[in-house]
Scaffold this motif. Structure first.
Motif, PDB file in Angstrom:
ATOM      1  N   ARG A 105       0.834  -1.212   0.000  1.00  0.00           N
ATOM      2  CA  ARG A 105       0.000   0.000   0.000  1.00  0.00           C
ATOM      3  C   ARG A 105       0.859   1.248   0.000  1.00  0.00           C
ATOM      4  NH1 ARG A 105      -2.487  -3.656   3.498  1.00  0.00           N
ATOM      5  NH2 ARG A 105      -4.540  -4.349   2.799  1.00  0.00           N
ATOM      6  N   THR A 119      -6.245 -14.431   1.830  1.00  0.00           N
ATOM      7  CA  THR A 119      -7.451 -15.150   1.408  1.00  0.00           C
ATOM      8  C   THR A 119      -7.054 -16.179   0.359  1.00  0.00           C
ATOM      9  OG1 THR A 119      -7.938 -13.615  -0.382  1.00  0.00           O
ATOM     10  CG2 THR A 119      -8.815 -13.056   1.809  1.00  0.00           C
ATOM     11  N   GLY A 127      -8.154 -16.618   7.738  1.00  0.00           N
ATOM     12  CA  GLY A 127      -8.304 -16.496   9.183  1.00  0.00           C
ATOM     13  C   GLY A 127      -8.265 -17.803   9.928  1.00  0.00           C
ATOM     14  N   ASP A 130      -6.475 -14.435  -3.002  1.00  0.00           N
ATOM     15  CA  ASP A 130      -5.235 -13.669  -3.061  1.00  0.00           C
ATOM     16  C   ASP A 130      -4.035 -14.603  -3.132  1.00  0.00           C
ATOM     17  OD1 ASP A 130      -3.547 -11.553  -3.125  1.00  0.00           O
ATOM     18  OD2 ASP A 130      -3.747 -11.010  -1.006  1.00  0.00           O
ATOM     19  N   PHE A 137       2.769  -6.349   8.300  1.00  0.00           N
ATOM     20  CA  PHE A 137       1.618  -6.754   7.488  1.00  0.00           C
ATOM     21  C   PHE A 137       1.306  -5.704   6.427  1.00  0.00           C
ATOM     22  CE2 PHE A 137       0.917  -8.921  11.597  1.00  0.00           C
ATOM     23  CZ  PHE A 137       0.892 -10.230  11.140  1.00  0.00           C
ATOM     24  N   THR A 138       1.356  -4.429   6.828  1.00  0.00           N
ATOM     25  CA  THR A 138       1.071  -3.365   5.862  1.00  0.00           C
ATOM     26  C   THR A 138       2.125  -3.336   4.766  1.00  0.00           C
ATOM     27  OG1 THR A 138       0.018  -2.036   7.589  1.00  0.00           O
ATOM     28  CG2 THR A 138       0.729  -0.879   5.592  1.00  0.00           C
ATOM     29  N   ARG A 166       3.753  -4.978  13.897  1.00  0.00           N
ATOM     30  CA  ARG A 166       2.428  -4.623  13.382  1.00  0.00           C
ATOM     31  C   ARG A 166       2.514  -3.921  12.033  1.00  0.00           C
ATOM     32  NH1 ARG A 166       3.850  -1.084  17.361  1.00  0.00           N
ATOM     33  NH2 ARG A 166       3.910   1.151  16.804  1.00  0.00           N
ATOM     34  N   ASP A 178       1.633  -6.101   2.342  1.00  0.00           N
ATOM     35  CA  ASP A 178       0.263  -6.212   1.845  1.00  0.00           C
ATOM     36  C   ASP A 178      -0.379  -7.510   2.318  1.00  0.00           C
ATOM     37  OD1 ASP A 178      -1.989  -5.347   0.608  1.00  0.00           O
ATOM     38  OD2 ASP A 178      -1.421  -6.052  -1.393  1.00  0.00           O
ATOM     39  N   ALA A 179      -0.201  -7.776   3.616  1.00  0.00           N
ATOM     40  CA  ALA A 179      -0.711  -9.001   4.214  1.00  0.00           C
ATOM     41  C   ALA A 179      -1.621  -8.637   5.378  1.00  0.00           C
ATOM     42  CB  ALA A 179       0.442  -9.879   4.679  1.00  0.00           C
ATOM     43  N   SER A 180      -2.078  -9.662   6.067  1.00  0.00           N
ATOM     44  CA  SER A 180      -2.990  -9.472   7.187  1.00  0.00           C
ATOM     45  C   SER A 180      -2.647 -10.463   8.278  1.00  0.00           C
ATOM     46  CB  SER A 180      -4.438  -9.668   6.733  1.00  0.00           C
ATOM     47  OG  SER A 180      -5.296  -9.841   7.845  1.00  0.00           O
ATOM     48  N   ALA A 181      -2.917 -10.093   9.529  1.00  0.00           N
ATOM     49  CA  ALA A 181      -2.681 -11.007  10.636  1.00  0.00           C
ATOM     50  C   ALA A 181      -3.552 -12.255  10.524  1.00  0.00           C
ATOM     51  CB  ALA A 181      -2.962 -10.291  11.962  1.00  0.00           C
ATOM     52  N   ARG A 182      -4.641 -12.178   9.738  1.00  0.00           N
ATOM     53  CA  ARG A 182      -5.500 -13.337   9.513  1.00  0.00           C
ATOM     54  C   ARG A 182      -4.995 -14.192   8.347  1.00  0.00           C
ATOM     55  NH1 ARG A 182     -10.598 -13.701  11.130  1.00  0.00           N
ATOM     56  NH2 ARG A 182     -11.300 -14.379   9.051  1.00  0.00           N
TER      57      ARG A 182
END
Length: 942
Positions: free
Chosen positions: A16, A42, A149, A45, A31-32, A28, A35-39
């Motif tokens: 991003r 998907t 998730g 993706d 992830f940004t 923290r 371009d990922a997520s703690a969950r």
């Protein structure tokens, strides 16, 4: 965009916002940035990224197709010469008027020889290479991933940058990733760095720098030995650090072995001589009025007589015998020519962990109250004892309680077919902590009982700044206690008292000096030293400063990775053989030197120790000068590039270099070396792929045994070369004699020569190739890379033995021709006397070769001392050759094919007498060489 640069390649990840390298970010923020997520990603993706970046796997090893491997067998110079000869002979057959069936037989026979040699060589190479392909991939097959998730178990090849993976002790890291959660995590990076010690990892940001040095990153091919973690993948497949080393290994060139160079040189010389002599005879006979085509076929026959048709097959099978012998000594050879290369080795660059040592940390000394307590036994099996265990019980109890490793017994159902790691005691977690658990068990402590009596309620993990680990335990009836272990210097600075013979004393300067002296003494022995201490605390959650201050020192423990017991003898054998052994390791210089002294690599007071930093400061000329200095040499803290550079420098000096290794970091040097030796039990897939030999037991002793067998292979090759080429003289001389004597026909035909070369010579040559090593083979210096296969001594024996055979068969041929009273001009190829004469020539060569095989078994020693019957395979092979010759002489179908005739018993007696004369003459030559030095003419070499 975020670009993650690794040793393998660059992967540009969607982001991003652009930002600094991921290792510098807070957990923290990772992830940004990725371009990922703690969950986790998907499913959609993940599929898109996998399509973009490809599967998480290394490219498959490039292998030639079966057809290319088979075609390669026809590129040997002998094969090329014979194929051309066959093609020309077919052409001559087509031009003949009338056509001679013998010419067609010769053309078919020569082509058949080439096909037979190619088939044998291909079969041996294919068998050796495919035997070595039972290698498991280093990248784990499955891993735990957060997708949508939820925690899922997926194939490791499905990972993509941005995936969140979950890791625990015992897991292999499936890709390069950035930690976002870390709970007492330690990893073993030996596959990448060569260092066997576990290193702590953190999820905290670190300063920018090389990603491989980032303490918050994990890398493909390494192992989690303690703790648990979550991490975000930032590089997969060939873009990982592991993949970078894989590519470096792929780009390294495979060196030709000394035997390859020698055989190629020999083939050029022999082929050139055969063509030259054939052309000369053609030029001599043609002006004498001989028909053109017949003269040409005759010249081809002479050329065929000089080319050892059976040599390629004999060489391949002889090397295969060496391969099988090495396999029995736990050395799996993937390329036949590597067998002999080991025998010419002049330098061995060996790593330390697992090759010289057992790769099992072991406590060997405990120090408490001013007294040292030796600890017996090695490895992870709790077998051995601690001297005066009551005096070190508190020290070992504290060390065991302040550990996260687990000691696992042999699997109950682990039979001989189970993986090696499940057939013995093993450690799950940090190997250093495992050694402490074993020492406690040897002192009679049961960790489960101790933990039940003092359960852990808190922990302060080890980190590289404090160099300590602390655990808090509830101690029934005595409140809470902290147990601390770590680097002696750091721990001693936090102690105010000391347990001295069961009495708690203030740690004054005198006692502090005693502790420091004990630490230095243990360290000087190459031991890794840890200290342990304790103190009471106010509650179950004390502040870290309280838990790790005003401690009571319990003592010190010294541990090492014990050398393999058989290595010292193997090192001594290599030294006697004139082989220089250089340790090349990623470990600390003091540790390396201590192990080197224990196994005998270092015996002098001051070996030359070169670190990676010093190598970086040396240019190639300076490095060449350094390696040219004789003496004991240790290379420490080196990288894969350093190791390959050292190998190249030795090769520039004309050394034949063998390199051992087990990690991916060793692969480039393994491939570039003259002989790369990988570890089979502990080695990585990349290392085993790059090497040409795999040690199934990981022991340096197997290298020494393989060198001994390799040297014997070279000796045996020389024996059967003398055997094969000596009879070529016996085939050529009668033809030359007939030419210059004006006899119109050849004393031996090309088809007869092929029958000798393949029917009567190959099996005895193979039996010579199976001769066991001579007793003093490891007491001789290695031969020079520049030494010729056809040395002066070898050529002398070929001329001596071949000359005797040539005189014998030439004499019997002309004796038989003259005894008939028929003029030379009246002989035709179908004349009975002529057929008998050429049969006697062929039989004379076969019979004399039987005695020749016995003669060449030894260089100086009498064959009667070795024993005529000590190689029954040789006797059987010689008997088969004589039986085949008898069949050619007496069976009508073979008489028609070879134009032979039956021999009388008196003929065989004459031929046997000539053969026995050869053996007597060779025994006389050996006796002459064995004479005491005092009786030799001045200046004669021994």
């Amino acid at each position: 965009m975020v670009t993650t640069a690794t040793g393998g390649a660059e992967q540009t990840l969607p982001s991003r916002t652009p930002g600094p390298p991921v290792q510098t970010l807070a957990a923290r923020e990772v992830f940004t940035a990725l371009d990922a997520s703690a969950r986790g990603l998907t499913s959609a993706d993940a599929a898109a990224r996998r399509a973009r970046f490809g599967p998480n796997e290394l490219p498959p090893a490039r292998r030639r197709s079966l057809w290319r491997e088979l075609a390669g067998q026809f590129t040997d110079l002998f094969a090329v010469v014979l194929l051309i000869a066959s093609a020309i002979t077919f052409l001559a057959y087509g031009l003949q008027e009338p056509r001679e069936v013998g010419t067609l037989q010769l053309a078919v026979a020569i082509a058949g020889v080439v096909v037979l040699n190619a088939g044998i060589g291909f079969a041996q190479e294919y068998s050796a290479e495919r035997t070595a392909e039972s290698l498991q991939a280093m990248v784990p097959h499955t891993c735990r991933v957060l997708r949508d998730g939820e925690r899922q178990e997926l194939p490791a090849r499905d990972l993509s940058p941005g995936d969140v993976i979950v890791l625990e002790a015992g897991d292999a890291v499936p890709a390069d990733c950035r930690l976002v959660e870390a709970h007492e995590v330690s990893v073993n990076n030996a596959a990448l760095t060569g260092e066997s010690d576990a290193v702590a990892r953190t999820a905290d940001p670190v300063p920018a720098g090389p990603v491989l040095e980032a303490r918050n990153c994990l890398f493909m091919g390494t192992d989690v030995v303690a703790g648990s973690a979550k991490a975000v993948v930032f590089a997969t497949g060939a873009a990982t650090e592991f993949g970078g080393i894989f590519r470096l290994a792929s780009s390294a060139t495979r060196q030709k072995t000394p035997l390859q160079l020698q055989v190629a040189s020999m083939a050029r010389r022999v082929a050139g001589a055969a063509l030259a002599i054939g052309a000369a005879l053609f030029a001599v006979r043609l002006p004498a009025g001989q028909p053109f085509v017949e003269t040409f076929v005759f010249s081809l026959g002479v050329m065929v007589a000089l080319v050892p048709e059976g040599l390629p097959a004999t060489l391949s099978v002889s090397l295969a015998i060496g391969v099988r012998r090495m396999a029995r000594r736990h050395a799996l050879v993937k390329q036949l020519l590597a067998v002999e290369a080991l025998g010419s080795t002049t330098v061995v660059c060996t790593d330390k962990t697992g090759t010289l040592t057992q790769a099992e940390m072991t406590v060997v000394q405990a120090w408490a109250g001013g007294v040292r307590h030796p600890v017996s036994g090695v490895g992870y099996a709790p077998e051995g004892e601690v001297a005066d265990p009551p005096l070190v019980r508190d020290l070992l109890r504290a060390s065991a309680l302040c550990s996260n490793a687990r000691l696992l017994p042999p699997s109950a159902d682990a039979g001989t077919s189970a993986p090696a790691e499940f057939r013995g005691w093993r450690v799950l977690g940090d190997t250093t902590e495992g050694a402490l658990l074993v020492a406690a068990a040897k002192a009679g402590l049961d960790r489960a009982v101790e933990e039940a009596a003092a359960p852990r309620v808190a922990e302060y993990p080890f980190d590289s700044v404090r160099k300590l680990m602390s655990t808090v335990h509830g101690d029934a009836g005595r409140g809470y206690r902290t147990y601390v272990k770590g680097a002696p210097q750091e721990l001693l600075a936090r102690c105010t008292t000391i347990d001295w013979g069961g009495e708690r004393r203030p740690l004054n300067e005198g006692l502090r000096a005693a502790v420091i002296a004990a630490n230095d003494e243990l360290a000087s022995q190459g031991l890794r030293v840890l200290a342990a201490a304790w103190r009471p605390v106010s509650g179950p959650r004390p502040a870290q400063e309280e838990a790790e201050s005003e401690l009571t020192l319990l003592g010190l423990v010294g541990m090492l990775d014990p050398p393999r017991p058989e290595v010292s003898d193997a090192v001594a054998a290599c030294r006697r053989a004139g082989i220089r052994i250089v340790m090349v390791t990623g470990d600390h210089p003091l540790t390396a030197e201590a192990v080197a002294r224990r196994v005998g690599i270092v015996t002098g007071p001051a070996p030359t120790v070169v670190t990676g930093d010093r190598l970086d400061a040396l240019d190639d000329d300076a490095l060449d000068r350094l390696l040219a200095v004789p003496g004991e040499l240790l290379m420490c803290r080196v990288s894969p590039e350093h190791k390959m550079r050292v190998v190249s420098a030795f090769q520039r000096r004309g050394e034949v270099v063998a390199v051992t290794g087990d990690g991916a970091n060793d692969a480039p040097a393994l491939k570039h070396a003259d002989i790369g030796v990988a570890m089979g039990a502990s080695g990585t897939d990349v290392a085993r792929e790059a090497a040409v030999m795999v040690l199934l037991d990981d022991s340096f002793a197997s290298i020494a045994a393989a060198v001994r067998l390799g040297r014997s292979v070279y000796q045996n090759i020389r024996k059967f070369l003398i055997y094969l080429f000596s009879h070529n003289i016996a085939e050529l001389v009668p033809i030359l004699a007939a030419t210059f004597a004006g006899f119109p026909l050849v004393p031996i035909s090309a088809v007869q020569i092929l029958a000798i070369d393949l029917g009567s010579d190959v099996l005895p040559a193979l039996a010579l190739g199976a001769e066991p090593p001579e007793s003093d083979v490891m007491d001789r210096p290695p031969r020079s890379r520049r030494e010729r296969l056809f040395s002066t001594a070898v050529m002398g024996r070929i001329l001596f033995l071949g000359g005797i055979q040539a005189l014998g068969v030439t004499a019997v041929f002309f004796w038989h021709i003259h005894a008939s009273g028929v003029p030379y001009s009246d002989f035709t190829k179908h004349d009975l006397v002529y057929r008998e004469a050429i049969t006697m020539v062929q039989a004379g060569i076969v019979v004399s070769q039987f005695f020749n095989a016995l003669a060449v078994r030894t260089d100086r020693q009498s064959v009667f001392r070795v024993g005529l019957l000590s190689n029954p395979w040789l006797l059987a092979a010689g008997g088969f050759g004589i039986a085949l010759m008898a069949a050619i002489s007496y069976l009508p179908p073979l008489q028609s094919l070879f134009n032979t005739a039956p021999l009388a018993a008196s003929d065989w007696a004459v031929l046997a007498a000539f053969g026995a004369l050869l053996l007597v003459a060779e025994e006389a030559r050996k006796w002459w060489l064995r004479r005491p030095r005092a009786t030799r003419p001045k200046g004669e070499a021994r």
